[in-house]
Design an enzyme around this catalytic site. Structure first.
Site, short mmCIF file in Angstrom:
data_model
loop_
_atom_site.label_atom_id
_atom_site.label_comp_id
_atom_site.label_asym_id
_atom_site.label_seq_id
_atom_site.Cartn_x
_atom_site.Cartn_y
_atom_site.Cartn_z
N LYS A 260 0.87 -1.18 0.00
CA LYS A 260 0.00 0.00 0.00
C LYS A 260 0.91 1.24 0.00
O LYS A 260 1.80 1.37 0.85
CB LYS A 260 -0.86 -0.03 1.26
CG LYS A 260 -2.17 0.70 1.15
CD LYS A 260 -3.02 0.36 2.35
CE LYS A 260 -4.26 1.17 2.41
NZ LYS A 260 -4.94 1.01 3.69
C1 E4P Z 1 -8.37 1.97 3.88
O1 E4P Z 1 -7.52 1.36 3.31
C2 E4P Z 1 -8.17 2.74 5.12
O2 E4P Z 1 -7.44 1.93 6.00
C3 E4P Z 1 -9.44 3.11 5.83
O3 E4P Z 1 -10.58 2.70 5.13
C4 E4P Z 1 -9.49 4.48 6.39
O4 E4P Z 1 -10.73 4.66 7.02
P1 E4P Z 1 -11.03 5.83 8.07
O5 E4P Z 1 -11.30 7.08 7.32
O6 E4P Z 1 -12.22 5.34 8.82
O7 E4P Z 1 -9.79 5.95 8.93
#
Ligand code: E4P
Length: 221
Positions: free
Chosen positions: A90
């Site tokens: 990622k």
């Molecule tokens: C996705 O890859 C992220 O980890 C995640 O969905 C972020 O979500 P949040 O805005 O609830 O922190």
């Protein structure tokens, strides 16, 4: 639309995996920090827990700023599970992140470009060879923009230009987000376990079960 779980919590991953709906896991530095464990150890543990999923996203750490630093971290992460191709690197939506994405995708490594908030960012990531892009809809809703509309536009753009990058709808906060991103054409929604549990619930299902139980009791007396 497939489901990934958005957590680094082992119990939640096990709970979602055993009901058979899980195609992947996404983590990020905030989710891992919440668990108070060593990042690489938790990724290794997750990879063992979910042998049948297509992807486990492990994010490069925030101190990796250049493409070289990101690639060096990616190379270490890939070793964790003996180069198993489910490990997905990622990468942040930055110029360095795109450069690393280009390099890794050419090497056959799965990539997930994260923190996408515009259609143009998604287009750049797809052109850099990203396997997945992660638009954060909840965070857009938080600033009074329309997160689902962004997913809808990215899906339309990818279809128009024949791009095979998959859209992971991220920052999903509630069941209505899930329905709407599925209708908008997201390939995947990554959701916390609490939302998966909510998806299975309906008050009429609960009432129906209570009535069946009450009638059953009467019938056996
Ligand atoms: C996705 O890859 C992220 O980890 C995640 O969905 C972020 O979500 P949040 O805005 O609830 O922190």
């Amino acid at each position: 639309m497939k489901f990934f779980i958005d957590t680094a919590n082992v119990k939640d991953i096990e709970s979602a995996y055993k009901i058979g709906v899980l195609s992947g896991v996404t983590t990020n530095p905030s989710l891992v920090a919440k668990e108070g464990v060593k990042f690489e150890d938790r990724i290794a543990e997750i990879l063992q827990l979910v042998p049948e999923v297509e992807s486990v996203s492990a994010e490069v750490t925030p101190d990796a700023e250049t493409a070289e630093e990101m690639i060096a971290q990616a190379n270490e992460l890939i070793k964790i599970n003996n180069h198993d191709d489910k490990i997905t690197i990622k990468l942040p939506m930055t110029l360095a992140g795109l450069e690393a994405c280009r390099y890794l995708s050419r090497k056959g490594v799965k990539t997930n470009v994260t923190l996408i908030f515009t259609v143009n960012q998604a287009l750049l990531a797809a052109r850099a060879g990203a396997t997945y892009v992660s638009p954060f809809l909840g965070r857009l809703d938080d600033i009074s923009e329309d997160g689902v509309l962004l997913v809808d536009k990215i899906a339309q753009l990818f279809r128009t230009h024949g791009l095979d990058t998959q859209i992971i709808a991220a920052s999903v906060r509630h069941p209505d987000h899930v329905t709407r991103v599925a209708m908008a054409g997201a390939h995947i929604a990554t959701v916390p376990f609490s939302v998966i549990a909510q998806l299975a619930k309906h008050p009429l299902t609960d009432q129906g079960l209570e009535k069946f139980a009450a009638d059953w009791q009467k019938s056996i007396k």
